[in-house]
Design a protein around this motif. Sequence first.
Motif, PDB file in Angstrom:
ATOM      1  N   UNK A   1       0.861  -1.193   0.000  1.00 64.52           N
ATOM      2  CA  UNK A   1       0.000   0.000   0.000  1.00 64.52           C
ATOM      3  C   UNK A   1       0.892   1.237   0.000  1.00 64.52           C
ATOM      4  N   UNK A   2       0.746   2.043  -1.053  1.00 65.29           N
ATOM      5  CA  UNK A   2       1.463   3.312  -1.129  1.00 65.29           C
ATOM      6  C   UNK A   2       0.584   4.403  -0.547  1.00 65.29           C
ATOM      7  N   UNK A   3       1.148   5.254   0.299  1.00 69.59           N
ATOM      8  CA  UNK A   3       0.372   6.361   0.862  1.00 69.59           C
ATOM      9  C   UNK A   3       1.131   7.667   0.699  1.00 69.59           C
ATOM     10  N   UNK A   4       0.369   8.768   0.643  1.00 67.46           N
ATOM     11  CA  UNK A   4       0.953  10.114   0.561  1.00 67.46           C
ATOM     12  C   UNK A   4      -0.024  11.081   1.193  1.00 67.46           C
ATOM     13  N   UNK A   5       0.496  12.009   2.000  1.00 67.32           N
ATOM     14  CA  UNK A   5      -0.336  12.982   2.701  1.00 67.32           C
ATOM     15  C   UNK A   5      -0.068  14.375   2.161  1.00 67.32           C
TER      16      UNK A   5
ATOM     17  N   UNK B   1       0.074  13.818  -4.000  1.00 67.72           N
ATOM     18  CA  UNK B   1      -1.323  14.016  -3.629  1.00 67.72           C
ATOM     19  C   UNK B   1      -1.867  15.404  -3.935  1.00 67.72           C
ATOM     20  N   UNK B   2      -1.070  16.303  -4.511  1.00 71.11           N
ATOM     21  CA  UNK B   2      -1.527  17.669  -4.759  1.00 71.11           C
ATOM     22  C   UNK B   2      -2.525  17.684  -5.914  1.00 71.11           C
ATOM     23  N   UNK B   3      -3.642  18.421  -5.737  1.00 71.12           N
ATOM     24  CA  UNK B   3      -4.682  18.400  -6.754  1.00 71.12           C
ATOM     25  C   UNK B   3      -5.316  17.025  -6.815  1.00 71.12           C
TER      26      UNK B   3
ATOM     27  N   UNK C   1      -8.110  12.615   5.462  1.00 71.11           N
ATOM     28  CA  UNK C   1      -7.279  13.562   6.215  1.00 71.11           C
ATOM     29  C   UNK C   1      -6.133  14.102   5.361  1.00 71.11           C
ATOM     30  N   UNK C   2      -6.359  14.119   4.053  1.00 70.09           N
ATOM     31  CA  UNK C   2      -5.302  14.550   3.140  1.00 70.09           C
ATOM     32  C   UNK C   2      -4.422  13.406   2.676  1.00 70.09           C
ATOM     33  N   UNK C   3      -4.731  12.169   3.130  1.00 69.04           N
ATOM     34  CA  UNK C   3      -3.925  11.009   2.764  1.00 69.04           C
ATOM     35  C   UNK C   3      -4.599  10.228   1.644  1.00 69.04           C
ATOM     36  N   UNK C   4      -3.816   9.862   0.631  1.00 65.31           N
ATOM     37  CA  UNK C   4      -4.288   9.002  -0.446  1.00 65.31           C
ATOM     38  C   UNK C   4      -3.474   7.708  -0.419  1.00 65.31           C
TER      39      UNK C   4
END
Length: 835
Positions: free
Chosen positions: A161-165, A194-196, A242-245
């Motif tokens: 699982x890749x995540x980015x906040x 995760x921007x845009x 919470x801004x995390x994808x």
Amino acid sequence: MGLGSCEVAVALLLFLSCSSSVYGDAGDNITTSQPIKDPEAIVSAGNKFKLGFFSPVNSTYRYVGIWYSNISVATPVLWVANRNNPINDSSGMMTISEDGNLVVLNGQGEVLWSSNVTNGFNQSTAQLTDDGNLVLKAGPNGNLVWQSFQQPTDTYLIKMRFSANARTGNKTLLTSWRSSSDPSVGNFSAGINPLGIPEFFMWYNGHPFWRSGPWDGQNFIGIPGMYTSVYLRGFSLQDEGDGTFTLSSIQDPAYRLAYVLTSNGKFTEQYWDYGKQVWEYNLEVPSTECDIYGKCGPFGSCDAQNSPICACLKGFVAKNPDEWNKGIWTRGCVRKTSLQCDGIQNGTEVGKEDGFKKLEMMKVPTFAQYCPNTYSEQECKDECLKNCSCVAYLYYKDFGCMAWTGNLIDIQKFSEGGKDLNIRLAYTELVSGNKRNMKVIISMSVIVGAIAIFICVFFSWKWMAKHRERKLISEETLSFKTREAQETVFDGNLPENVRQVKLEPLFKLQILETATNNFDISKKLGQGGFGAVYWGKLPDGLEIAVKRLSRTSGQGREEFMNEVAVISKLQHRNLVRLLGCCVEGEEMMLVYEYMPNKSLDAFLFDSLRKGQLDWKRRFNIINGICRGLLYLHRDSRLRIIHRDLKPSNILLDHELNPKISDFGIARISGGNEVNTTRVVGTFGFMSPEYLMEGRFSEKSDVFSFGVLLLEIVSGRKNAHFYSNEHALSLIGFAWKLWNEGDITCLVDPAISDPCFQVEMFRCIHIGLLCVQELAKDRPAVSTITSMLNSEIVDLPPPKKPAFVERQSSVDTEAITQSQKINSINNVTISDLNGR
């Protein structure tokens, strides 16, 4: 890890296979009493993965890694523990240390790698699962405390699982090997941006190198093969709220499938063909020159089937034609015709409404924004037209509406797949292909040409006689207006040193026309309430910036003469140098030294460029602005109050050194507080006593500097603040965090570094001292300089700043509506009546 790294010697695998028969595989666990020693290994319960010691091709160093088990041919190494610290011989061991961490040791007992879990625990066990994940469990209940999937190397497996906040900037990243024989961290990394609308990015030494296009709910739309590949379609991207994808695979775990970031900058899909008993490669990006990020620059489109591969979009021309013709495309393109919105904002004549040009089968630009509450393509188009900053849109029925603002970067023409991108153009550009309109244009051109010839014949004989007279009148006008401006900007008696101010040299209009290619739009650097600024080069090679007063502008003439009187004789390394001016007929221009990096806000609020401003550079910029302000307030012959200090008025030279610019509304002060009935400046940077009562002094500039300092540290705009953070402005948010003792949250994640934390907090403290509500409480610039340099160690606690309370719901709604109507706020001068 390049394809060569997949060719790990068969002899190595045979050696490991033979070793297991001699030493025996230790099941799938590692414990304190059951370590693995080179060349021992453990195998997952289903015999799918193996963890043990290996040497890369053409290397004698030993590493601990994970690879597929029970495959007869050379198989890629999927994860490496001690990738940056190899073992020199075969004495290595992986075990559980006394503090419960999983570690790799050499023959001397030195720790070369550790899971590095800081929370205390005991009774640890490491296990290799059938997903290829090495997990560390602790305590009697076997709680998961660490896993290799959270710290991948160069390979993505199905269950990862890749995540980015978007708020914190934290990302799970793949990092390439340095070479096929060296698994240490290489130059390439990959993960979710995760921007845009989220995209999958590949970076080269931190700079964008390739991207997948935005996620449309099922696929990344910038990878045409993703719609046809059975493997590539098996992904899911979730918004955690919470801004995390989080990107995860929904594929059948039975596939032996891996995505590898190679050492030479390729992202490949590798899968095991059970029938052929070989590794197959289904995907490799980037695959063409056009896949490289930003190949053709802003508003340029790349087509690998064409030669040359780069072309400007319809309605745009090369920003630098000479470079473009040589195949240097990174500066991109600029508009030939300004949009209707630009005309409305600049106060010029407004033509017909803008429209859109459809570009088919395109890789859409980066940093797309999702437009909620748009249920049809027409609504999507209408929303874009309402917003002057919207330059393109895309409507996709299975997803909705995407929109873009600012420069359009990384556009590509696909031979298949892709989406229909709609580019905003001026009306005249859209009708240029219409034959009927072409006839009208040709007819009008003939008529205008005939009139122009008649006028030229009629007036040409007068030109020589009037040329000298016009020059004399211009010089007299400049002299008179300079004296008039000096009387206007000085609030009190005119001192002798002001009467002696003369502006030299006076540039001829013809010289500036030649330098700017007759003020060609491709030379345009920016636009303000006064008019436009153009780049030019004088015959001696000196680069200049020419501020040209617009004839149709309702403001600017007084500001022009004000700037002549104020800064013509000011010399300081942190002030933009005025080289001269030009006054001929109705033309009024100021000539400055050219700043190649434009203004501070172009870096500070740009998600791609802000990383170039690390903390050392930002602190240098803060100090430079403070030194320039100190010169204006204390060290110059004339004591000057700037009145419009903000990021867009801080220009950066080629070394990113700051220079204060735009003295159009500055005032010369005798040292005391001054009252005025004309309040000018920019909302968010004006002190309360000036905004509400028209009283300004040096402390007004101190307030603006405090706001600017908070913006530099936080990377946020004071005027464009998040409504869900319960603060009216950045000042209010900073004050809230200060009182809560949580000031760390204010620091821009792009510069967060524990080494400089004390210095950052000190700057925030100084910023809050500068924005205190009462002018008498704010420190002088000379004191601020001492505070920044730690000459004053103990700082007083700040008092309550101005503008920290949220307005009533009615006022808030009015502000929101105002911001929606005026989506671009880069006009430098606001003109209000003081109360």
